[in-house]
Design a protein around this motif. Structure first.
Motif, PDB file in Angstrom:
ATOM      1  N   VAL A 196       0.809  -1.168  -0.140  1.00  0.00           N
ATOM      2  CA  VAL A 196       0.029   0.176  -0.028  1.00  0.00           C
ATOM      3  C   VAL A 196       1.006   1.182   0.019  1.00  0.00           C
ATOM      4  CG1 VAL A 196      -1.765   1.455   1.274  1.00  0.00           C
ATOM      5  CG2 VAL A 196      -1.935  -1.243   1.291  1.00  0.00           C
ATOM      6  N   CYS A 197       1.963   1.166   0.814  1.00  0.00           N
ATOM      7  CA  CYS A 197       2.740   2.483   0.911  1.00  0.00           C
ATOM      8  C   CYS A 197       3.994   2.043   1.311  1.00  0.00           C
ATOM      9  CB  CYS A 197       2.010   3.450   2.199  1.00  0.00           C
ATOM     10  SG  CYS A 197       2.829   4.733   2.564  1.00  0.00           S
ATOM     11  N   PRO A 198       4.938   1.484   0.183  1.00  0.00           N
ATOM     12  CA  PRO A 198       6.499   1.260   0.563  1.00  0.00           C
ATOM     13  C   PRO A 198       7.268   2.688   0.720  1.00  0.00           C
ATOM     14  CG  PRO A 198       5.971   0.975  -1.634  1.00  0.00           C
ATOM     15  CD  PRO A 198       4.767   1.503  -1.045  1.00  0.00           C
ATOM     16  N   GLU A 199       7.129   3.168   1.683  1.00  0.00           N
ATOM     17  CA  GLU A 199       7.646   4.490   1.999  1.00  0.00           C
ATOM     18  C   GLU A 199       8.282   4.552   3.276  1.00  0.00           C
ATOM     19  OE1 GLU A 199       6.164   8.143   0.490  1.00  0.00           O
ATOM     20  OE2 GLU A 199       4.904   7.231  -0.817  1.00  0.00           O
ATOM     21  N   VAL A 200       9.547   5.417   3.655  1.00  0.00           N
ATOM     22  CA  VAL A 200       9.921   5.692   4.963  1.00  0.00           C
ATOM     23  C   VAL A 200       8.816   6.354   5.965  1.00  0.00           C
ATOM     24  CG1 VAL A 200      12.198   5.551   4.340  1.00  0.00           C
ATOM     25  CG2 VAL A 200      10.988   7.738   4.519  1.00  0.00           C
ATOM     26  N   ARG A 201       9.071   6.259   7.271  1.00  0.00           N
ATOM     27  CA  ARG A 201       8.539   6.715   8.396  1.00  0.00           C
ATOM     28  C   ARG A 201       7.355   5.716   8.725  1.00  0.00           C
ATOM     29  NH1 ARG A 201       9.428  11.619   4.958  1.00  0.00           N
ATOM     30  NH2 ARG A 201      11.017  12.812   6.318  1.00  0.00           N
ATOM     31  N   GLU A 202       7.510   5.141   9.813  1.00  0.00           N
ATOM     32  CA  GLU A 202       6.806   3.904  10.194  1.00  0.00           C
ATOM     33  C   GLU A 202       5.414   4.481  10.383  1.00  0.00           C
ATOM     34  OE1 GLU A 202       9.413   4.660  13.828  1.00  0.00           O
ATOM     35  OE2 GLU A 202       9.509   4.746  11.864  1.00  0.00           O
ATOM     36  N   TYR A 203       5.344   5.748  11.264  1.00  0.00           N
ATOM     37  CA  TYR A 203       3.879   5.883  11.883  1.00  0.00           C
ATOM     38  C   TYR A 203       3.057   6.364  10.500  1.00  0.00           C
ATOM     39  CZ  TYR A 203      -0.032   8.466  13.290  1.00  0.00           C
ATOM     40  OH  TYR A 203      -1.623   9.136  13.544  1.00  0.00           O
ATOM     41  N   ASP A 204       3.479   6.904   9.542  1.00  0.00           N
ATOM     42  CA  ASP A 204       2.931   7.642   8.279  1.00  0.00           C
ATOM     43  C   ASP A 204       2.194   6.361   7.545  1.00  0.00           C
ATOM     44  OD1 ASP A 204       3.180  10.127   9.400  1.00  0.00           O
ATOM     45  OD2 ASP A 204       4.516  10.685   7.726  1.00  0.00           O
ATOM     46  N   ARG A 205       3.429   5.296   7.478  1.00  0.00           N
ATOM     47  CA  ARG A 205       3.098   3.983   6.604  1.00  0.00           C
ATOM     48  C   ARG A 205       2.061   3.453   7.312  1.00  0.00           C
ATOM     49  NH1 ARG A 205       6.281  -0.332   7.045  1.00  0.00           N
ATOM     50  NH2 ARG A 205       7.885   0.822   7.971  1.00  0.00           N
ATOM     51  N   ALA A 206       2.017   3.431   8.718  1.00  0.00           N
ATOM     52  CA  ALA A 206       1.034   2.411   9.260  1.00  0.00           C
ATOM     53  C   ALA A 206      -0.243   3.283   9.250  1.00  0.00           C
ATOM     54  CB  ALA A 206       1.453   2.454  10.985  1.00  0.00           C
ATOM     55  N   SER A 207      -0.371   4.441   9.263  1.00  0.00           N
ATOM     56  CA  SER A 207      -1.642   5.426   9.392  1.00  0.00           C
ATOM     57  C   SER A 207      -2.182   5.084   7.857  1.00  0.00           C
ATOM     58  CB  SER A 207      -1.442   6.718   9.551  1.00  0.00           C
ATOM     59  OG  SER A 207      -2.740   7.595   9.469  1.00  0.00           O
ATOM     60  N   THR A 208      -1.497   5.253   6.774  1.00  0.00           N
ATOM     61  CA  THR A 208      -1.803   5.069   5.523  1.00  0.00           C
ATOM     62  C   THR A 208      -2.471   3.412   5.222  1.00  0.00           C
ATOM     63  OG1 THR A 208      -0.346   6.433   4.757  1.00  0.00           O
ATOM     64  CG2 THR A 208      -1.374   5.081   3.053  1.00  0.00           C
ATOM     65  N   THR A 209      -1.734   2.609   5.809  1.00  0.00           N
ATOM     66  CA  THR A 209      -2.156   1.082   5.575  1.00  0.00           C
ATOM     67  C   THR A 209      -3.331   0.990   6.421  1.00  0.00           C
ATOM     68  OG1 THR A 209       0.195   0.572   5.403  1.00  0.00           O
ATOM     69  CG2 THR A 209      -1.421  -1.337   5.578  1.00  0.00           C
ATOM     70  N   VAL A 210      -3.634   1.253   7.739  1.00  0.00           N
ATOM     71  CA  VAL A 210      -4.771   1.257   8.573  1.00  0.00           C
ATOM     72  C   VAL A 210      -5.750   1.887   7.806  1.00  0.00           C
ATOM     73  CG1 VAL A 210      -6.092   1.943  10.529  1.00  0.00           C
ATOM     74  CG2 VAL A 210      -3.467   0.891  10.880  1.00  0.00           C
ATOM     75  N   ALA A 211      -5.954   3.060   7.371  1.00  0.00           N
ATOM     76  CA  ALA A 211      -7.007   3.756   6.474  1.00  0.00           C
ATOM     77  C   ALA A 211      -7.380   2.940   5.182  1.00  0.00           C
ATOM     78  CB  ALA A 211      -6.546   4.942   6.053  1.00  0.00           C
ATOM     79  N   ASN A 212      -6.332   2.222   4.690  1.00  0.00           N
ATOM     80  CA  ASN A 212      -6.675   1.248   3.626  1.00  0.00           C
ATOM     81  C   ASN A 212      -7.483   0.107   3.880  1.00  0.00           C
ATOM     82  OD1 ASN A 212      -5.814   1.020   0.389  1.00  0.00           O
ATOM     83  ND2 ASN A 212      -5.552  -1.174   1.271  1.00  0.00           N
ATOM     84  N   ALA A 213      -6.946  -0.609   4.985  1.00  0.00           N
ATOM     85  CA  ALA A 213      -7.481  -1.856   5.699  1.00  0.00           C
ATOM     86  C   ALA A 213      -8.929  -1.501   6.002  1.00  0.00           C
ATOM     87  CB  ALA A 213      -6.873  -2.422   6.635  1.00  0.00           C
TER      88      ALA A 213
END
Length: 695
Positions: A196-213
């Motif tokens: 979904v979001c193969p980018e640095v910064r774990e919180y931003d990546r987690a937030s994006t993935t959670v919204a997607n899920a």
């Protein structure tokens, strides 16, 4: 043939382009409880209108359907997504609550953030650890994953987001978790951050993935339902969906990463505004889109909307960056405020008039809709001021209830101790002030003087308020396109198929590795090409553009730089990249940084097909007209004139390019109305856009 729909908070808009270029427009009330119902209703009504028009009907199955939706946005804002779980590296289960530990207000001792979309008891840690260099310190505990899968099934979880440390670069553990969940929790939808979001910064990546899920099962259900119902109607076309960055993608891609559609409607409007600017001969414009629920403002410099690499939604404080959920997706850069035709006016705790952000939306709607609404709204004020007419709203297909609007406004005026007219104009003017303030903020952030730009006003309420907003901003020119009330749907007709992909691979310029650069760009290009080809674009029509996120070594944030053409292994390529980086840095910050190297953090690609052709003048040929430019006269309130003025009312479709008219005036389209004040004059250009010049 193409049929486009844009689901908004109050209305769902439609545009149909026949094979001869004729464009038909339509509008129905949205159905927030079941968005597909309004879409199918509008499609049925519009196709019936097409049949009555006698156009070629031997191939309705050849229709191309394009859509913009609020399903994802509403699920996040209203917290109506599916029950979702979160799996991360053991020890980081509180990531969604700790966030980045940044504060959007340093001095607020009671600072608040929106509650995470996943409650703490559904956040699971799995034993594994991969370093930033890819070394496996702790192997993945597969038995632990199986136990988590059993809990997900037992708790009836519908979707899960997986975000492990450094998985943007080393995704093997995440991919294995996905395989295990597919085997031991087969009914659960899985979103991997490395996909979904193969980018640095774990919180931003987690937030994006959670919204997607959180939204993925809803979007899949929405897509499948629409495609099934359209199939029953003989339409076998695959749906294409507008993304937040202004391109359309096939249903499979939209269902896999719905988070990329969270601003699809506003993005379609910005795409349309850039095309209208081109046809009007304007290089840079301010786009102003005001609908029934919100208003969106967007700068379009040099003919293209600005693209941001991140977005924030569900802010606890509307104008405070950092108070919402960060999403690492590419989106058209715009500012959105809760000011629309349905915005509710009330008496504040201080005893003053306030407008919004609460909205009557489509249900129950403004009081004048006659659907049970009792609170006074912006639309009620516009009706009582004479800006819109109860008999010609939506071409007369949706008569408004003036007595109901008056009763609602009288109650508010009495509580404020002012006249009905003063209350109504106060609502209209206060909304204009809010939008002008937001536009000035957007322009200032981009280093632009808004007074130097023309405004393109659209949306059902945009042309009604454009004159007032332009006066407050000091603008001299306003463009109101034909079909202004359904511009976002028209934008979909001309939007290109486009896939925006990214991947983080930090690389300093002194440690430049041309082989790795080619590998990551080729990988992204292959993924983008697959999406575009799946939409029916011919292989020879696929085009690519590349950008990178760069910074000086040691800095915490990046700027976007266009990647040069040529061989990444050549010295000329690197020299040009550095020149572009330094030029962009100086343009943004007014200075350069010496004594430090530059580095690339994230690589981005846009794979796209050709744009569709939309001819605005073809809307005129398909619209009903009285045949006379002057339809009649009615009393309209203008503050500059000191009250109500007997004002001419014109039919936009009957006006002729080249004619010039003086304000005050009202110019009606079926889906919108243009208000021209006493200190302006106007006429049509050769594309039938209404051009208003303010004195």
């Amino acid at each position: 043939m193409k049929l486009a729909f844009d689901t908004g908070g109050t209305f769902t808009d439609f545009a149909f382009s026949d094979d001869d270029g004729t464009i038909l427009l339509h509008k129905v009330l949205s159905t927030p409880d079941a968005p597909a119902r309004a879409v199918l209703q509008g499609i049925d009504e519009l196709l019936a209108k097409v049949r009555r028009g006698g156009s070629r009907r031997d191939g309705e199955g050849a229709l191309q359907i394009l859509g913009a939706t609020t399903v994802v946005t509403n699920a996040v804002l209203e917290r109506k997504g599916v029950d979702t779980a979160f799996i991360t590296t053991d020890g980081f289960q509180d990531m969604l609550r700790i966030r980045t530990e940044g504060r959007y207000d340093l001095y607020d001792l009671r600072i608040q953030y929106p509650d995470p979309l996943v409650p703490r008891d559904r956040c699971f840690g799995v034993k594994e650890r991969v370093t930033a260099d890819g070394d496996i310190v702790t192997p993945l505990d597969e038995e632990g994953v199986k136990r988590i899968a059993a809990q997900l099934v037992q708790q009836g979880i519908g979707s899960v987001a997986v975000c492990l440390l450094h998985a943007y670069k080393y995704p093997a553990h995440e991919e294995r978790i996905g395989e295990l969940l597919a085997e031991f929790a087969p009914g659960v939808s899985v979103s991997l951050s490395s996909s979904v979001c193969p980018e640095v910064r774990e919180y931003d990546r987690a937030s994006t993935t959670v919204a997607n899920a959180y939204t993925r099962p809803l979007m899949v259900q929405h897509v499948e339902h629409l495609e099934g119902e359209l199939g029953k109607r003989g339409v076998q076309s695959q749906l294409l969906w507008m993304t937040s960055s202004g391109g359309v993608v096939p249903s499979a891609s939209a269902g896999r990463t719905p988070v990329r559609l969270i601003e699809s409607g506003p993005a379609a409007g910005a795409v349309a505004a850039s095309e209208y600017a081109r046809t009007a001969g304007e290089r840079s414009v301010l786009s102003f889109d005001m609908g029934g629920t919100t208003a969106k403002l967007c700068l379009i410099p040099d003919g293209q909307p600005q693209i941001a690499n991140e977005l924030e939604v569900a802010r606890h404080e509307r104008f405070r960056k950092g108070s919402g959920f960060p999403l690492k997706i590419q989106s058209i850069h715009m500012i959105e405020i809760g000011a629309g035709g349905g915005s509710i006016a009330a008496k504040s705790k201080l005893g003053l008039l306030s407008v919004g952000p609460r909205s009557a939306a489509a249900v129950p709607g403004p009081a004048c809709y006659g659907r049970g609404g009792t609170d006074p709204t912006v639309t009620d004020a516009d009706l009582l001021l004479g800006y819109v007419d109860e008999r010609s709203f939506l071409g007369g297909d949706f008569p408004l209830d003036r007595p109901a609007a008056r009763r609602a406004m009288d109650r508010l005026a009495d509580t404020l101790g002012i006249s009905l007219e003063r209350c109504a104009f106060g609502i209209h003017d206060m909304v204009n002030e809010s939008m002008a303030e937001a536009a000035a903020m957007q322009a200032t952030d981009s280093g632009v003087d808004p007074r130097t730009l023309p405004m393109i006003a659209f949306g059902g309420a945009g042309p009604v308020h454009a004159y007032g907003v332009a006066r407050k901003l000091g603008l001299r020119k306003v463009i109101c396109p034909l079909g202004a009330g359904v511009t976002s749907a028209v934008g979909l007709l001309g939007a290109p198929v486009a896939a925006d992909l990214s991947a983080s691979l930090p690389m300093s310029i002194p440690a430049w590795d041309a082989k790795k650069v080619r590998q990551i760009l080729d990988k992204l290009a292959a993924q983008g090409r697959d999406v575009v080809l799946a939409s029916g674009v011919a292989a020879e029509d696929v085009r690519f553009s590349y950008t990178v996120d760069m910074r000086h070594v040691g800095q915490g944030h990046e700027i976007s730089v266009n990647l040069p053409e040529g061989d990444p292994a050549s010295a000329a390529f690197l020299d040009e990249l550095l020149v572009r980086f330094h030029d962009a840095y100086i343009k943004l910050y007014g200075r350069n940084v010496s004594g430090t190297d530059a580095e690339v953090i994230t690589w981005r690609i846009r794979a796209r097909g050709p744009k569709g052709e939309v001819t605005p003048s073809r809307m005129r040929a398909s619209a009903k007209s009285t045949g006379r430019a002057l339809k009649g006269r009615r009393p309209v309130y203008f503050q500059e004139a000191g009250g109500f003025v007997d004002t001419p009312v014109y039919d936009h479709y009957a006006m002729t390019p080249g004619e010039r008219f003086a304000g005050p005036a009202i110019v009606e389209q079926r889906e919108s109305t243009v208000v021209v004040g006493p200190k302006a004059h106007f006429g049509l250009d050769d594309q039938f856009n209404l051009i208003m010049h303010l004195d």
